[in-house]
Design a protein around this motif. Sequence first.
Motif, PDB file in Angstrom:
ATOM      1  N   ALA A   1      -1.102   4.936  -3.498  1.00  9.34           N
ATOM      2  CA  ALA A   1      -0.288   4.333  -2.444  1.00  9.34           C
ATOM      3  C   ALA A   1       0.823   3.467  -3.023  1.00  9.34           C
ATOM      4  CB  ALA A   1      -1.174   3.514  -1.508  1.00  9.34           C
ATOM      5  N   THR A   2       0.460   2.548  -3.903  1.00  9.40           N
ATOM      6  CA  THR A   2       1.480   1.669  -4.497  1.00  9.40           C
ATOM      7  C   THR A   2       1.181   1.412  -5.969  1.00  9.40           C
ATOM      8  OG1 THR A   2       0.303  -0.402  -4.039  1.00  9.40           O
ATOM      9  CG2 THR A   2       1.798   0.384  -2.330  1.00  9.40           C
TER      10      THR A   2
ATOM     11  N   ALA B   1       4.892  -5.838  -2.259  1.00 10.13           N
ATOM     12  CA  ALA B   1       3.654  -5.108  -1.960  1.00 10.13           C
ATOM     13  C   ALA B   1       2.737  -5.913  -1.064  1.00 10.13           C
ATOM     14  CB  ALA B   1       2.915  -4.778  -3.248  1.00 10.13           C
TER      15      ALA B   1
ATOM     16  N   ARG C   1       3.688   0.183   9.536  1.00  8.74           N
ATOM     17  CA  ARG C   1       4.631   0.829   8.632  1.00  8.74           C
ATOM     18  C   ARG C   1       5.706   1.560   9.394  1.00  8.74           C
ATOM     19  NH1 ARG C   1       2.236   2.421   2.940  1.00  8.74           N
ATOM     20  NH2 ARG C   1       0.891   0.661   2.678  1.00  8.74           N
TER      21      ARG C   1
ATOM     22  N   THR D   1       2.353  -1.710  -8.781  1.00  6.41           N
ATOM     23  CA  THR D   1       3.033  -2.996  -8.934  1.00  6.41           C
ATOM     24  C   THR D   1       3.068  -3.378 -10.402  1.00  6.41           C
ATOM     25  OG1 THR D   1       2.113  -3.679  -6.803  1.00  6.41           O
ATOM     26  CG2 THR D   1       3.090  -5.400  -8.160  1.00  6.41           C
TER      27      THR D   1
ATOM     28  N   VAL E   1       9.291   8.551  -2.720  1.00 10.15           N
ATOM     29  CA  VAL E   1       8.880   7.163  -2.973  1.00 10.15           C
ATOM     30  C   VAL E   1      10.033   6.247  -2.663  1.00 10.15           C
ATOM     31  CG1 VAL E   1       7.218   7.714  -4.800  1.00 10.15           C
ATOM     32  CG2 VAL E   1       9.574   7.153  -5.410  1.00 10.15           C
TER      33      VAL E   1
ATOM     34  N   VAL F   1       7.628  -3.029  -7.174  1.00  6.54           N
ATOM     35  CA  VAL F   1       6.669  -2.208  -6.445  1.00  6.54           C
ATOM     36  C   VAL F   1       7.260  -0.828  -6.192  1.00  6.54           C
ATOM     37  CG1 VAL F   1       5.392  -1.955  -4.281  1.00  6.54           C
ATOM     38  CG2 VAL F   1       5.684  -4.218  -5.294  1.00  6.54           C
TER      39      VAL F   1
ATOM     40  N   GLU G   1       6.229   2.525  -3.873  1.00  8.39           N
ATOM     41  CA  GLU G   1       5.245   3.030  -2.915  1.00  8.39           C
ATOM     42  C   GLU G   1       5.722   4.340  -2.326  1.00  8.39           C
ATOM     43  OE1 GLU G   1       4.630   0.497   0.445  1.00  8.39           O
ATOM     44  OE2 GLU G   1       6.445   1.203   1.420  1.00  8.39           O
TER      45      GLU G   1
ATOM     46  N   SER H   1       0.927  -5.104   3.425  1.00 11.11           N
ATOM     47  CA  SER H   1       0.590  -3.739   3.821  1.00 11.11           C
ATOM     48  C   SER H   1      -0.684  -3.706   4.613  1.00 11.11           C
ATOM     49  CB  SER H   1       0.647  -2.787   2.622  1.00 11.11           C
ATOM     50  OG  SER H   1      -0.592  -2.641   1.992  1.00 11.11           O
TER      51      SER H   1
END
Lengths: 104, 238
Positions: A30-31, B235, A104, A33, B227, A40, A42, B238
Amino acid sequence: MEEPEYADLTCTACGRTAEHELRHVGRLLATTTCTACGHVVEVVPRSMLTGYLHDLEHRVTSKPVRMARRARRDPLRFVRELPGALLRQPGKLLDELGTLIRGR
Amino acid sequence: MLLAAGTGSRTGHRTNKVFLPLAGRRVFVWTLDATAADPAIGPVVLVVRADEVEAARAVLAREAPRRDVRVVVGGASRHASEWAAVQELLPSIEQGEVDVVLIHDAARPLSGPGLFRDVAAAARQHGGAVPGRRQPGLLHRDGLAVRAGEAVGVQTPQGFTARELVAAYRAAADAGFEGSDTAASIERFAPQVRICNVPGSSTNIKITYAEDLFLAEALLARSSFDVRRLGPGAAGGS
Ligand SMILES: [Zn+2]
């Protein structure tokens, strides 16, 4: 979300090879970092959802194709009507889908 | 041989990137997969760090139970890791069962079976083969040094005839030489070997940047890929 994993990767923002925190939703990344600069990366939610449903197709053994097709046509309705009896870990799956859709 | 020992720190809780999950399997299992399509390829030697041997065996038992993979402990350098794998293969090479050695980064899960076949065929014919994104053709010997490395698009798997490779590594060991990659040792100690440049693949990425993981996952899962990059700290919620 599941527990993050950590791996050394190179950051496109700061250029350093540093520890990155990786978060997955289900089996999908998903992400990431960068712990050096906070950069980041994502996946854009929409494609992530498609990918997740594709993934789900393989994880849920009963009636996977039909379920995933329905889910793709109308993801939110699919989540509301998710047939709990088909799922071994309904709480976990709903939680994962919720993470993908929420805010989102 | 699949090289997984080379990169990453030994400290802390970090996962070697070849052990990261990607579309449901570990990175190096996808890499291993590319060698499965051709029955002429084998045995496979996976080179890992000493503290990763057990983890590697566990992953193989779970995700590739039918593959015959020998797990060996690598050295402090890429050269030492390659030498460890060559020594594992030595009996097979001396008996003539292995005629070409293919050396591949385990962090390249997207090479595909076709590239393995091309490199093996070219190495068998010319002595050595290195995939790159340049036009195919024979490299000039003095141009090789410049072309070795990621910056000029040199990829793996790289292939060499087994006996020449062993001879070059033995000579390198005697001379105390540690090349940056296999081609460097061949270039120096087996100058008679011609190294052919075969066309590489545009998706044959080595997992290096965070974005590479997303790309590799999307390609392996054959899903759409998109992406976005966010600023520091984004981040959060979420
Ligand atoms: Zn960074």
